[in-house]
Design a protein around this motif. Structure first.
Motif, PDB file in Angstrom:
ATOM      1  N   LEU A 123      67.228  68.881  46.583  1.00  0.00           N
ATOM      2  CA  LEU A 123      66.564  68.846  47.828  1.00  0.00           C
ATOM      3  C   LEU A 123      67.220  68.082  48.733  1.00  0.00           C
ATOM      4  N   PHE A 183      63.804  73.021  48.280  1.00  0.00           N
ATOM      5  CA  PHE A 183      62.640  73.076  47.775  1.00  0.00           C
ATOM      6  C   PHE A 183      61.526  73.934  48.682  1.00  0.00           C
ATOM      7  N   THR A 184      60.365  74.327  48.020  1.00  0.00           N
ATOM      8  CA  THR A 184      59.520  74.918  49.024  1.00  0.00           C
ATOM      9  C   THR A 184      58.574  74.204  50.031  1.00  0.00           C
ATOM     10  N   TYR A 193      54.938  70.694  50.825  1.00  0.00           N
ATOM     11  CA  TYR A 193      55.382  69.205  51.167  1.00  0.00           C
ATOM     12  C   TYR A 193      54.287  68.972  52.687  1.00  0.00           C
ATOM     13  N   ASN A 236      55.355  65.449  48.306  1.00  0.00           N
ATOM     14  CA  ASN A 236      54.802  66.850  47.612  1.00  0.00           C
ATOM     15  C   ASN A 236      53.269  66.537  47.408  1.00  0.00           C
TER      16      ASN A 236
END
Length: 125
Positions: free
Chosen positions: A2, A27-28, A32, A100
């Motif tokens: 990340l 990361f997606t 977030y 997150n």
């Protein structure tokens, strides 16, 4: 891995504008919330703005309300901070950070798990 990488800082005169970018990877981003923070020499880290995972809601510190605008483009994995009417008091290192969580964001730095390395913003004539 990340990563968050800030860019767009620099030297600007009072009253000027800058657009900071936060490039994310590993990361997606859709999952977030993202916050922008700043820290001036000798001062504590300050929450400037945050935006929820979908971009539907945002928050601003009173000191920047009406001058700064946060936005995000999840398809491009990017988050932005448009800063207008800059003042010498805005001089600081600016950081983006990721939390997150869905549907919520905070301007409290303690709630964020992942941080970029920062970009310097200097407002001076």
């Amino acid at each position: 891995q990340l990563q968050l990488v800030e860019s767009g800082g620099g030297l600007v005169q009072p009253g000027g504008s800058l657009r900071l970018s936060c490039a994310t990877s590993g990361f997606t981003l859709n999952y977030y919330g993202i916050g922008w923070f700043r820290q001036a020499p000798g001062k504590e880290r300050e929450g400037v703005s945050c935006i929820t995972s979908s971009g539907g809601r945002s928050k601003y510190a009173d000191s920047v309300k009406g001058r700064f605008t946060i936005s995000r483009d999840n398809a491009k994995n990017m988050v932005y901070l448009q800063m207008d009417s800059l003042e010498p008091e805005d001089t600081a290192i600016y950081y983006c950070a990721a939390d997150n969580i869905l549907g919520y964001c905070s301007t409290s730095w303690a709630e964020y798990d992942y941080w970029g390395q920062g970009t310097q913003v200097t407002v001076s004539s």
